[in-house]
Design an enzyme around this catalytic site. Structure first.
Site, PDB file in Angstrom:
ATOM      1  N   LYS A 214       0.895  -1.166   0.000  1.00  0.00           N
ATOM      2  CA  LYS A 214       0.000   0.000   0.000  1.00  0.00           C
ATOM      3  C   LYS A 214       0.929   1.210   0.000  1.00  0.00           C
ATOM      4  CE  LYS A 214      -3.947   2.301   1.317  1.00  0.00           C
ATOM      5  NZ  LYS A 214      -5.313   2.221   0.815  1.00  0.00           N
TER       6      LYS A 214
ATOM      7  N   GLY B 236      -4.538   0.832  -4.071  1.00  0.00           N
ATOM      8  CA  GLY B 236      -4.563   2.281  -4.242  1.00  0.00           C
ATOM      9  C   GLY B 236      -5.128   2.974  -3.012  1.00  0.00           C
TER      10      GLY B 236
HETATM   11  N1  LIG Z   1     -18.039  -8.337   2.268  1.00  0.00           N
HETATM   12  C1  LIG Z   1     -17.878  -7.628   3.390  1.00  0.00           C
HETATM   13  N2  LIG Z   1     -18.314  -8.106   4.575  1.00  0.00           N
HETATM   14  C2  LIG Z   1     -18.155  -7.405   5.713  1.00  0.00           C
HETATM   15  N3  LIG Z   1     -17.572  -6.195   5.777  1.00  0.00           N
HETATM   16  C3  LIG Z   1     -17.126  -5.659   4.629  1.00  0.00           C
HETATM   17  C4  LIG Z   1     -17.260  -6.336   3.377  1.00  0.00           C
HETATM   18  N4  LIG Z   1     -16.689  -5.554   2.419  1.00  0.00           N
HETATM   19  C5  LIG Z   1     -16.237  -4.457   3.054  1.00  0.00           C
HETATM   20  N5  LIG Z   1     -16.490  -4.502   4.365  1.00  0.00           N
HETATM   21  C6  LIG Z   1     -16.136  -3.512   5.403  1.00  0.00           C
HETATM   22  O1  LIG Z   1     -16.254  -2.212   4.860  1.00  0.00           O
HETATM   23  C7  LIG Z   1     -15.265  -1.345   5.430  1.00  0.00           C
HETATM   24  C8  LIG Z   1     -14.458  -0.702   4.312  1.00  0.00           C
HETATM   25  O2  LIG Z   1     -13.691  -1.691   3.659  1.00  0.00           O
HETATM   26  P1  LIG Z   1     -12.168  -1.467   3.294  1.00  0.00           P
HETATM   27  O3  LIG Z   1     -11.420  -0.909   4.450  1.00  0.00           O
HETATM   28  O4  LIG Z   1     -11.693  -2.742   2.704  1.00  0.00           O
HETATM   29  O5  LIG Z   1     -12.338  -0.308   2.192  1.00  0.00           O
HETATM   30  P2  LIG Z   1     -11.238   0.358   1.252  1.00  0.00           P
HETATM   31  O6  LIG Z   1     -11.854   0.449  -0.079  1.00  0.00           O
HETATM   32  O7  LIG Z   1      -9.989  -0.397   1.388  1.00  0.00           O
HETATM   33  O8  LIG Z   1     -11.049   1.832   1.851  1.00  0.00           O
HETATM   34  P3  LIG Z   1      -9.769   2.861   1.695  1.00  0.00           P
HETATM   35  O9  LIG Z   1     -10.081   3.746   0.554  1.00  0.00           O
HETATM   36  O10 LIG Z   1      -9.766   3.571   3.009  1.00  0.00           O
HETATM   37  O11 LIG Z   1      -8.525   2.053   1.482  1.00  0.00           O
HETATM   38  C9  LIG Z   1     -14.415  -2.207   6.359  1.00  0.00           C
HETATM   39  O12 LIG Z   1     -14.852  -2.051   7.677  1.00  0.00           O
HETATM   40  C10 LIG Z   1     -14.673  -3.613   5.840  1.00  0.00           C
HETATM   41  O13 LIG Z   1     -14.465  -4.588   6.816  1.00  0.00           O
HETATM   42 MG   LIG Z   2      -8.085   0.199   2.008  1.00  0.00          MG
END
Ligand SMILES: Nc1ncnc2c1ncn2[C@@H]1O[C@H](COP(=O)(O)OP(=O)(O)OP(=O)(O)O)[C@@H](O)[C@H]1O
Ligand SMILES: [Mg+2]
Ligand SMILES: C[C@H](N)[C@H](N)CCCCCC(=O)O
Length: 210
Positions: free
Chosen positions: A33, A103
């Site tokens: 990351k 990203g």
């Molecule tokens: N299929 C799923 N089941 C349960 N929780 C989920 C699921 N998909 C996403 N989440 C939850 O949604 C939230 C956001 O997910 P995540 O942190 O992976 O987003 P991101 O796209 O990586 O955000 P960032 O832009 O900050 O990197 C987290 O709390 C994650 O656990």
């Molecule tokens: Mg993320």
């Protein structure tokens, strides 16, 4: 070196880190990351590290670790730093393993006053996985992201959807022309075990894009 796989999404909080952990575990890849904006309650790298069961994955340290939970082009100058896509490419971790790069936010999130995540994907010549949520509103967000990727002739491996409030995955695959790689159901418990289960489920499809 293998072409890196870049995990982008239709926006922030769509599940890129969750999907990154699943993909990383599934193909026993390395994870990076490069730009982490906001880290009060942990980082994406720490989350992925905690969810991995295999012994081959290496988590490479972030290049820019920024306190402000904001767009990188704002979070970096807030602490006197400047992000450049060139620096990220120059500091690409050296590994013989497949590298998964996550990203920050979505495709057009600025890194500085000129460059975006899309600029970085192009400079890395990466293959892209797009993460989108299966929810109302996501057809539009997904197709806007897909339109930009198609216009820029980016190598797109396909879509991975998180959650299942709606079943838009086939619509979005059809309208975008990109493959559906998989769906991660809503996980009421997020643990090494549930991540492993999803990793195994996605394994055949992910193997086919390598
Ligand atoms: N299929 C799923 N089941 C349960 N929780 C989920 C699921 N998909 C996403 N989440 C939850 O949604 C939230 C956001 O997910 P995540 O942190 O992976 O987003 P991101 O796209 O990586 O955000 P960032 O832009 O900050 O990197 C987290 O709390 C994650 O656990
Ligand atoms: Mg993320
Ligand atoms: C703070 C957040 N969790 C991410 N690390 C950065 C998201 C930037 C989103 C910018 C935007 O699209 O408005």
């Amino acid at each position: 070196m293998l072409k890196p796989i870049f995990i982008t999404g239709t926006g922030t909080d769509v599940g890129k880190t969750l999907v990154s952990a699943i993909v990383t575990e599934s193909i026993e890849a390395d994870y990076w990351k490069p730009v982490q904006a906001g880290y009060t309650d942990g980082t994406d790298s720490l989350f992925v590290e905690k969810m991995i069961s295999n012994q081959y994955t290496k988590i490479h340290p972030e290049l820019y670790k920024l306190k402000l939970p904001a767009s990188p082009h704002l979070a970096a100058p807030a602490e006197g730093k400047e992000i450049t896509a060139r620096e990220i490419v120059a500091r690409l971790p050296v590994t013989s393993n497949q590298l998964i790069i996550e990203g920050a936010g979505g495709l057009l999130v600025p890194l500085n006053q000129q460059e975006t995540i899309l600029t970085l994907i192009k400079k890395l010549n990466a293959k892209v996985i797009i993460v989108s949520r299966n929810e109302l509103g996501s057809i539009n967000h997904s197709l806007l992201t897909a339109a930009v990727l198609s216009h820029e002739k980016i190598d797109v491996a396909g879509w991975i959807f998180t959650d299942e409030y709606m079943h838009y995955e086939n619509e979005i695959a059809h309208w975008s022309g990109f493959r559906l790689l998989g769906r991660v159901k809503h996980l009421s418990v997020i643990s090494k075990e549930t991540i492993k289960e999803q990793a195994l489920k996605l394994h055949p499809m992910l193997k086919s894009i390598l």
